[in-house]
Design a protein around this motif. Structure first.
Motif, PDB file in Angstrom:
ATOM      1  N   ASP A  50       0.824  -1.216   0.000  1.00  0.00           N
ATOM      2  CA  ASP A  50       0.000   0.000   0.000  1.00  0.00           C
ATOM      3  C   ASP A  50       0.853   1.260   0.000  1.00  0.00           C
ATOM      4  O   ASP A  50       0.351   2.354  -0.267  1.00  0.00           O
ATOM      5  CB  ASP A  50      -0.920   0.003   1.229  1.00  0.00           C
ATOM      6  CG  ASP A  50      -1.864  -1.179   1.235  1.00  0.00           C
ATOM      7  OD1 ASP A  50      -2.810  -1.184   0.425  1.00  0.00           O
ATOM      8  OD2 ASP A  50      -1.635  -2.121   2.028  1.00  0.00           O
ATOM      9  N   LEU A  51       2.163   1.113   0.307  1.00  0.00           N
ATOM     10  CA  LEU A  51       3.067   2.267   0.365  1.00  0.00           C
ATOM     11  C   LEU A  51       4.502   1.757   0.363  1.00  0.00           C
ATOM     12  O   LEU A  51       4.787   0.671   0.878  1.00  0.00           O
ATOM     13  CB  LEU A  51       2.809   3.088   1.638  1.00  0.00           C
ATOM     14  CG  LEU A  51       3.768   4.244   1.954  1.00  0.00           C
ATOM     15  CD1 LEU A  51       3.716   5.329   0.891  1.00  0.00           C
ATOM     16  CD2 LEU A  51       3.458   4.831   3.330  1.00  0.00           C
ATOM     17  N   CYS A  52       5.402   2.561  -0.205  1.00  0.00           N
ATOM     18  CA  CYS A  52       6.832   2.259  -0.155  1.00  0.00           C
ATOM     19  C   CYS A  52       7.576   3.483   0.358  1.00  0.00           C
ATOM     20  O   CYS A  52       7.359   4.599  -0.120  1.00  0.00           O
ATOM     21  CB  CYS A  52       7.352   1.866  -1.541  1.00  0.00           C
ATOM     22  SG  CYS A  52       9.151   1.631  -1.609  1.00  0.00           S
ATOM     23  N   LEU A  53       8.460   3.266   1.354  1.00  0.00           N
ATOM     24  CA  LEU A  53       9.358   4.304   1.851  1.00  0.00           C
ATOM     25  C   LEU A  53      10.769   3.893   1.471  1.00  0.00           C
ATOM     26  O   LEU A  53      11.232   2.806   1.861  1.00  0.00           O
ATOM     27  CB  LEU A  53       9.259   4.440   3.373  1.00  0.00           C
ATOM     28  CG  LEU A  53       7.890   4.796   3.958  1.00  0.00           C
ATOM     29  CD1 LEU A  53       7.930   4.721   5.474  1.00  0.00           C
ATOM     30  CD2 LEU A  53       7.459   6.184   3.516  1.00  0.00           C
ATOM     31  N   THR A  54      11.479   4.723   0.713  1.00  0.00           N
ATOM     32  CA  THR A  54      12.812   4.346   0.252  1.00  0.00           C
ATOM     33  C   THR A  54      13.832   5.438   0.478  1.00  0.00           C
ATOM     34  O   THR A  54      13.535   6.630   0.308  1.00  0.00           O
ATOM     35  CB  THR A  54      12.796   3.951  -1.237  1.00  0.00           C
ATOM     36  OG1 THR A  54      14.131   3.593  -1.640  1.00  0.00           O
ATOM     37  CG2 THR A  54      12.302   5.085  -2.117  1.00  0.00           C
ATOM     38  N   ASP A  55      15.024   5.017   0.868  1.00  0.00           N
ATOM     39  CA  ASP A  55      16.147   5.943   0.959  1.00  0.00           C
ATOM     40  C   ASP A  55      16.577   6.319  -0.452  1.00  0.00           C
ATOM     41  O   ASP A  55      16.352   5.581  -1.414  1.00  0.00           O
ATOM     42  CB  ASP A  55      17.303   5.271   1.703  1.00  0.00           C
ATOM     43  CG  ASP A  55      18.400   6.266   2.070  1.00  0.00           C
ATOM     44  OD1 ASP A  55      18.125   7.484   2.050  1.00  0.00           O
ATOM     45  OD2 ASP A  55      19.520   5.825   2.358  1.00  0.00           O
ATOM     46  N   MET A  56      17.219   7.469  -0.582  1.00  0.00           N
ATOM     47  CA  MET A  56      17.691   7.890  -1.889  1.00  0.00           C
ATOM     48  C   MET A  56      18.920   7.087  -2.311  1.00  0.00           C
ATOM     49  O   MET A  56      19.021   6.611  -3.437  1.00  0.00           O
ATOM     50  CB  MET A  56      18.021   9.386  -1.860  1.00  0.00           C
ATOM     51  CG  MET A  56      18.575   9.911  -3.171  1.00  0.00           C
ATOM     52  SD  MET A  56      17.417   9.694  -4.540  1.00  0.00           S
ATOM     53  CE  MET A  56      18.519   9.987  -5.917  1.00  0.00           C
ATOM     54  N   ARG A  57      19.861   6.902  -1.388  1.00  0.00           N
ATOM     55  CA  ARG A  57      21.100   6.210  -1.717  1.00  0.00           C
ATOM     56  C   ARG A  57      21.009   4.752  -1.284  1.00  0.00           C
ATOM     57  O   ARG A  57      20.833   4.453  -0.100  1.00  0.00           O
ATOM     58  CB  ARG A  57      22.290   6.893  -1.043  1.00  0.00           C
ATOM     59  CG  ARG A  57      22.525   8.309  -1.555  1.00  0.00           C
ATOM     60  CD  ARG A  57      23.750   8.923  -0.909  1.00  0.00           C
ATOM     61  NE  ARG A  57      24.024  10.260  -1.421  1.00  0.00           N
ATOM     62  CZ  ARG A  57      25.037  11.020  -1.023  1.00  0.00           C
ATOM     63  NH1 ARG A  57      25.881  10.565  -0.115  1.00  0.00           N
ATOM     64  NH2 ARG A  57      25.215  12.213  -1.538  1.00  0.00           N
ATOM     65  N   LEU A  58      21.149   3.846  -2.236  1.00  0.00           N
ATOM     66  CA  LEU A  58      21.117   2.418  -1.967  1.00  0.00           C
ATOM     67  C   LEU A  58      22.414   1.790  -2.474  1.00  0.00           C
ATOM     68  O   LEU A  58      23.033   2.322  -3.409  1.00  0.00           O
ATOM     69  CB  LEU A  58      19.898   1.780  -2.646  1.00  0.00           C
ATOM     70  CG  LEU A  58      18.530   2.322  -2.209  1.00  0.00           C
ATOM     71  CD1 LEU A  58      17.428   1.764  -3.094  1.00  0.00           C
ATOM     72  CD2 LEU A  58      18.256   1.997  -0.747  1.00  0.00           C
ATOM     73  N   PRO A  59      22.843   0.673  -1.894  1.00  0.00           N
ATOM     74  CA  PRO A  59      24.125   0.077  -2.286  1.00  0.00           C
ATOM     75  C   PRO A  59      24.220  -0.276  -3.768  1.00  0.00           C
ATOM     76  O   PRO A  59      25.305  -0.214  -4.352  1.00  0.00           O
ATOM     77  CB  PRO A  59      24.211  -1.180  -1.408  1.00  0.00           C
ATOM     78  CG  PRO A  59      23.325  -0.897  -0.244  1.00  0.00           C
ATOM     79  CD  PRO A  59      22.219  -0.053  -0.767  1.00  0.00           C
ATOM     80  N   ASP A  60      23.102  -0.667  -4.377  1.00  0.00           N
ATOM     81  CA  ASP A  60      23.139  -1.112  -5.771  1.00  0.00           C
ATOM     82  C   ASP A  60      22.321  -0.219  -6.705  1.00  0.00           C
ATOM     83  O   ASP A  60      21.950  -0.633  -7.803  1.00  0.00           O
ATOM     84  CB  ASP A  60      22.634  -2.552  -5.877  1.00  0.00           C
ATOM     85  CG  ASP A  60      21.224  -2.704  -5.306  1.00  0.00           C
ATOM     86  OD1 ASP A  60      20.765  -1.773  -4.605  1.00  0.00           O
ATOM     87  OD2 ASP A  60      20.587  -3.740  -5.559  1.00  0.00           O
ATOM     88  N   GLY A  61      22.033   0.988  -6.291  1.00  0.00           N
ATOM     89  CA  GLY A  61      21.260   1.883  -7.141  1.00  0.00           C
ATOM     90  C   GLY A  61      20.782   3.097  -6.357  1.00  0.00           C
ATOM     91  O   GLY A  61      21.371   3.482  -5.347  1.00  0.00           O
ATOM     92  N   THR A  62      19.706   3.700  -6.832  1.00  0.00           N
ATOM     93  CA  THR A  62      19.155   4.888  -6.173  1.00  0.00           C
ATOM     94  C   THR A  62      17.653   4.739  -5.958  1.00  0.00           C
ATOM     95  O   THR A  62      16.997   3.910  -6.608  1.00  0.00           O
ATOM     96  CB  THR A  62      19.382   6.158  -7.017  1.00  0.00           C
ATOM     97  OG1 THR A  62      18.580   6.065  -8.217  1.00  0.00           O
ATOM     98  CG2 THR A  62      20.842   6.313  -7.399  1.00  0.00           C
ATOM     99  N   GLY A  63      17.159   5.569  -5.046  1.00  0.00           N
ATOM    100  CA  GLY A  63      15.720   5.586  -4.823  1.00  0.00           C
ATOM    101  C   GLY A  63      14.959   6.037  -6.050  1.00  0.00           C
ATOM    102  O   GLY A  63      13.820   5.615  -6.277  1.00  0.00           O
ATOM    103  N   LEU A  64      15.575   6.903  -6.865  1.00  0.00           N
ATOM    104  CA  LEU A  64      14.916   7.344  -8.096  1.00  0.00           C
ATOM    105  C   LEU A  64      14.661   6.170  -9.035  1.00  0.00           C
ATOM    106  O   LEU A  64      13.601   6.097  -9.683  1.00  0.00           O
ATOM    107  CB  LEU A  64      15.774   8.393  -8.806  1.00  0.00           C
ATOM    108  CG  LEU A  64      15.700   9.831  -8.288  1.00  0.00           C
ATOM    109  CD1 LEU A  64      16.664  10.712  -9.067  1.00  0.00           C
ATOM    110  CD2 LEU A  64      14.286  10.368  -8.395  1.00  0.00           C
TER     111      LEU A  64
END
Length: 446
Positions: A50-64
């Motif tokens: 129903d919802l996703c909360l994501t950090d911008m910086r991820l080890p293998d990519g980006t939140g974008l």
């Protein structure tokens, strides 16, 4: 018992994941956690969220990248981005990519709970189409596209700049974005920025304490406080003086306001929609509008088409207006003669839908036997050539009268767009105020 709603948390920091899990658990929500982009995509393929909360910086990519993935494959799932403090450009890019909203680190738990509650109230995509159709009339291609954009923007908290000519329906579009979104049960506060005296602007927007200035006889909340939890619509935002633009920018960035005479700031949760008939890019270039405020307000631009770009809608709009006039007057609805309809379709409508309503109201009053003839419309000849070319000379009986009529309509349009502020209308027409007064007197408009 209804199943609990599910939230996907994506962050590589264990402490952040734990904080979010505990907070959302206390809100009676089920949480699933992922440490990176790959784990998040795998969970999305197996579970319905129903919802996703994501950090911008991820080890293998980006939140974008995750926002774009969800937009393409799971468009029903709103995404909120968590960014480092001060990364405003990153947050704006996320909103443009389709994120619902954003949070900054360190995460404010009150703001987090407000965001989650708002996101979980979102209607299903496309479920608001009937309501929009009833309010925003017309079946032309530009209007179909506009309705789709409204439906999509209603599912976001991104600031929207609604551009369009005077009378094209910008406030109606703003209301529909508000009413189809999660803030629908909260206030919608429209404010005409050009109608507030500059010396009262700060008090009107942010409120004041009793005794803070002459005439402040009691405490008064401002427009931001009145719109708390809902939407603040800034109409004619280009008319704000530069000093007020600075204060507005800070209020939007900090999500807090300080009233005149107040020592403490008040936190406000407000979605900002704005509009103007002016060209904001040109206003920025002329240094009449702050570039940083422009970028903060113009995260997403929504253009409302003028009536001349959707002539196929004129017949249905006219029918609707005439039915409404019949109900208000308690009389049978007037009918448009085919020649009258042709005349409306060939008219340029510089005043757009508002002008169409005024023309039909006048014709409804003047017509005989409830039949509106072309002559009852009294359309200005200078605006009757839809291609914008040279007028047909056979239609001009007297050149002086023709030019006077064109001048009258241009001045009336400028006066209407500036709400009959003669100084502003003169500036728009590049006339001196003295020349403007002379023309008003000559044309009988004074």
């Amino acid at each position: 018992m209804s199943p609990r709603q599910k939230v996907l948390i994506v962050d590589d920091e264990p402490d952040i994941r734990e904080l979010l899990e505990i907070t959302l658990g206390r809100m009676k929500l089920d949480t699933f956690s992922a440490r990176n982009l790959g784990e998040a995509q795998a969970l999305l393929s197996r579970e319905t969220f129903d919802l996703c909360l994501t950090d911008m910086r991820l080890p293998d990519g980006t939140g974008l990248e995750l926002v774009q993935h969800i937009q393409q494959r799971h468009p029903n799932v709103p995404v909120a981005m968590i960014t480092a403090y001060g990364s405003l450009e990153t947050a704006i890019n996320a909103l443009k990519a389709g994120a619902f909203d954003f949070l900054t680190k360190p995460v404010d738990l009150t703001r987090l709970r407000e965001l989650v509650s708002s996101a979980l109230r979102l209607p299903a995509p496309g479920g608001t189409g009937i309501a929009i159709d009833r309010r925003l009339l017309g079946d032309s291609l530009p209007m179909r596209a506009l309705r789709k954009h409204i439906d999509k923007l209603a599912r976001s908290q991104a600031p929207v700049y609604i551009s369009g000519e005077s009378g094209s329906g910008k406030e109606l579009v703003a209301r529909l974005i508000h009413e189809q979104g999660p803030r629908a049960n909260q206030p919608f506060i429209p404010v005409n920025c050009g109608a507030i005296p500059s010396e009262l602007m700060e008090s009107e927007f942010f409120g004041h304490r009793k005794g803070s200035f002459s005439g402040a006889i009691e405490d008064k909340p401002g427009l931001f406080q009145a719109a708390h939890g809902g939407t603040l619509f800034l109409d004619e935002v280009a008319d704000l003086p530069l000093a007020m633009q600075v204060k507005l920018l800070r209020a939007i960035q900090e999500k807090a306001v300080r009233g005149v005479g107040e020592q403490q700031e008040t936190v406000v949760d407000v979605r900002i929609l704005c509009a103007t008939h002016k060209d904001l890019d040109a206003e920025v270039a002329a240094e009449r509008f702050r570039q940083d405020l422009y970028y903060r307000l113009n995260v997403i631009e929504l253009r409302v088409p003028p009536l001349r770009e959707r002539r196929d809608d004129i017949e249905s709009l006219a029918s609707h207006v005439l039915k409404r006039l019949a109900i208000s007057t308690g009389q049978p609805a007037a009918k448009l003669h085919p020649q009258a309809l042709d005349a409306l379709k060939s008219y340029r409508f510089p005043g757009n839908v508002r002008e169409l309503e005024n023309v039909l109201e006048r014709a409804h009053t003047l017509c005989e036997n409830k039949q509106i003839e072309a002559s009852d419309l009294r359309l200005a000849e200078g605006n009757c050539n839809p291609e914008g070319g040279v007028p047909d000379l056979t239609q001009i009986d007297n050149l002086e009268d023709y030019l006077e009529n064109v001048e009258r309509n241009l001045i009336l349009q400028a006066l209407e767009e500036t709400r009959w502020n003669r100084t502003a209308a003169a500036q728009r027409l590049n006339l001196s105020f003295r020349s403007m007064r002379y023309r008003l007197k000559k044309l009988g408009l004074d």
